[in-house]
Design a protein around this motif. Sequence first.
Motif, mmCIF file in Angstrom:
data_model
loop_
_atom_site.group_PDB
_atom_site.id
_atom_site.type_symbol
_atom_site.label_atom_id
_atom_site.label_comp_id
_atom_site.label_asym_id
_atom_site.label_seq_id
_atom_site.Cartn_x
_atom_site.Cartn_y
_atom_site.Cartn_z
ATOM 1 N N ASP A 190 0.822 -1.212 0.000
ATOM 2 C CA ASP A 190 0.000 0.000 0.000
ATOM 3 C C ASP A 190 0.858 1.264 0.000
ATOM 4 O O ASP A 190 0.328 2.374 -0.105
ATOM 5 N N THR A 191 2.171 1.096 0.122
ATOM 6 C CA THR A 191 3.069 2.246 0.107
ATOM 7 C C THR A 191 2.952 2.997 -1.206
ATOM 8 O O THR A 191 3.088 2.415 -2.283
ATOM 9 N N ALA A 192 2.667 4.306 -1.109
ATOM 10 C CA ALA A 192 2.445 5.115 -2.307
ATOM 11 C C ALA A 192 2.179 6.558 -1.885
ATOM 12 O O ALA A 192 1.966 6.843 -0.708
ATOM 13 N N ILE A 193 2.173 7.424 -2.869
ATOM 14 C CA ILE A 193 1.632 8.760 -2.673
ATOM 15 C C ILE A 193 0.147 8.675 -2.993
ATOM 16 O O ILE A 193 -0.237 8.170 -4.057
ATOM 17 N N TYR A 194 -0.667 9.148 -2.082
ATOM 18 C CA TYR A 194 -2.114 9.102 -2.242
ATOM 19 C C TYR A 194 -2.630 10.482 -2.623
ATOM 20 O O TYR A 194 -2.295 11.484 -1.972
ATOM 21 N N TYR A 195 -3.445 10.491 -3.667
ATOM 22 C CA TYR A 195 -3.996 11.736 -4.197
ATOM 23 C C TYR A 195 -5.517 11.698 -4.133
ATOM 24 O O TYR A 195 -6.130 10.660 -4.413
ATOM 25 N N CYS A 196 -6.120 12.836 -3.836
ATOM 26 C CA CYS A 196 -7.560 12.915 -4.013
ATOM 27 C C CYS A 196 -7.853 13.669 -5.308
ATOM 28 O O CYS A 196 -7.023 14.440 -5.797
ATOM 29 N N LYS A 197 -8.996 13.386 -5.848
ATOM 30 C CA LYS A 197 -9.395 13.953 -7.128
ATOM 31 C C LYS A 197 -10.853 14.362 -7.099
ATOM 32 O O LYS A 197 -11.708 13.607 -6.612
#
Length: 113
Positions: free
Chosen positions: A89-96
């Motif tokens: 699940d490691t990642a950069i999380y973005y909302c849109k």
Amino acid sequence: QVQLVESGGGLVQAGGSLRLSCAASGTIFSANVMGWYRQAPGKQREFVAQITIRGSTKYTDSVKGRFTISRDNAKNTVYLQMNSLKPEDTAIYYCKMEQLDMWGKGTLVTVSS
């Protein structure tokens, strides 16, 4: 001017939890479908979850049963509750903001094994 600002990322051990927030300004938040996406190192950005104006949700298969998307229209905020986190699940999380194709700058989630 529409702005989306994510927060809540950080470092967590596998099996732990984090709650991401995305605060929106400059538009009618309640009239927009909101989504969470993520981009792991060396990979393309992928869909994680989405919530409609009426609160209907959908998830990518890999997070079903572990992640929950929700929204608070009074606070112009969408959330992503992430439980039972895994190293993948490691990642950069973005909302849109889907209809406007607007993205936040992202928040980094790192899950250690």
